[in-house]
Design an enzyme around this catalytic site. Structure first.
Site, PDB file in Angstrom:
ATOM      1  N   ASP A  70     -28.100   0.961  26.251  1.00 18.11           N
ATOM      2  CA  ASP A  70     -27.982   2.333  26.757  1.00 18.11           C
ATOM      3  C   ASP A  70     -29.205   2.714  27.586  1.00 18.11           C
ATOM      4  O   ASP A  70     -30.279   2.143  27.410  1.00 18.11           O
ATOM      5  CB  ASP A  70     -27.934   3.346  25.599  1.00 18.11           C
ATOM      6  CG  ASP A  70     -26.820   3.065  24.627  1.00 18.11           C
ATOM      7  OD1 ASP A  70     -25.814   2.490  25.042  1.00 18.11           O
ATOM      8  OD2 ASP A  70     -27.000   3.441  23.450  1.00 18.11           O
TER       9      ASP A  70
HETATM   10  N1  URA Z   1     -26.433   0.105  19.951  1.00 15.06           N
HETATM   11  C1  URA Z   1     -26.580   1.276  20.558  1.00 15.06           C
HETATM   12  O1  URA Z   1     -26.219   2.313  20.020  1.00 15.06           O
HETATM   13  N2  URA Z   1     -27.128   1.296  21.781  1.00 15.06           N
HETATM   14  C2  URA Z   1     -27.574   0.198  22.402  1.00 15.06           C
HETATM   15  O2  URA Z   1     -28.065   0.280  23.519  1.00 15.06           O
HETATM   16  C3  URA Z   1     -27.401  -1.028  21.756  1.00 15.06           C
HETATM   17  C4  URA Z   1     -26.826  -1.043  20.531  1.00 15.06           C
END
Ligand code: URA
Length: 249
Positions: free
Chosen positions: A112
């Protein structure tokens, strides 16, 4: 006499160029006709010329093809960078951190915008497949700062499986690292790669992830790599990843 395995090493020039990730077979044919491709130092303009991968050296625009063939890096993605190639809103992407790499590499899985940590980028389909294939169950380890103090019971729920809208999560390994008066820091290892999975697991407990850092994917560790920097995967890391057998959690 040619053995069977020797025969298998023979491929057409056109196919070798496109398999190296340079472009489509139509483009490869055009480059070959344009005289941009050499086999063992001689320009070859026949797309169907046979190449023996164990013996022949192919160059495109003077550069050895093997050098472009397989490249895998490990990037320490900072927060605020997207893992997409281009953003219509013009936000920074991981490609802004890897401008010195002239081969096109794809991020393996997502991180993310607000998550930092280990991101593999590769043009090696075997590596990408190994990490992303749900059957591989390659564990990914994250450090999480939760927005509240989490009880032992809440941590146990993370371990046992959390019902999310796309199904129950697989068992996870969860270790309490430390508590402050307001927050809990945990290390969590999951063997799936669902969208925003760790954040959604923490949200299911009534908290949210204030900080999320991925520190390990199977045998690959972020180690001392500085944030925003990248390095090549070592041969040992590639071998370990391809041989990796997931242990039951
Ligand atoms: N889990 C998440 O919530 N975000 C990420 O970027 C990776 C794993």
């Amino acid at each position: 006499m040619k053995t069977r395995s020797h025969k298998r090493a023979l491929k057409t020039l056109e196919r070798i160029l496109s398999k190296a990730g340079l472009g489509s077979r139509t483009e490869a044919r055009r480059w070959i006709h344009q005289g941009r491709v050499q086999i063992n130092g001689t320009v070859v303009q026949h797309p169907d010329a046979w190449v023996d991968l164990t013996r022949d050296r192919v160059r495109f625009d003077g550069r050895p093809l093997e050098a472009r063939e397989r490249l895998s890096i490990l990037l320490y993605k900072p927060t605020g960078y997207l893992t997409t190639y281009r953003d219509p809103e013009g936000r920074p992407t991981v490609y802004d951190l890897t401008t010195s790499i002239k081969t096109f590499l794809s991020p393996v899985g997502r991180l993310d915008l607000d998550t930092s940590g280990l991101l593999v980028m590769t043009n090696d389909t075997q590596i990408a497949e190994r990490i992303t294939n749900p059957e591989s169950h390659v564990p990914k380890t994250y450090l999480v700062k939760a927005s509240t103090v989490l009880t032992d019971e809440q941590l146990q729920r993370l371990r046992d499986g959390i019902p999310l809208r796309d199904g129950l999560t697989r068992p996870a390994t969860v270790t309490r690292l430390r508590d402050s008066s307001k927050y809990t820091h945990v290390e969590i290892t999951v063997t799936e790669g669902r969208n925003r999975q760790v954040r959604r697991m923490i949200e299911a407990l009534g908290a949210h992830a204030l900080k999320l850092v991925r520190v390990q994917i199977g045998p690959l560790r972020i180690g001392t790599l500085p944030i925003g920097k990248w390095r090549h995967l070592t041969d040992e890391e590639i071998a370990a990843l391809l041989q990796f057998r997931s242990m039951p959690l």
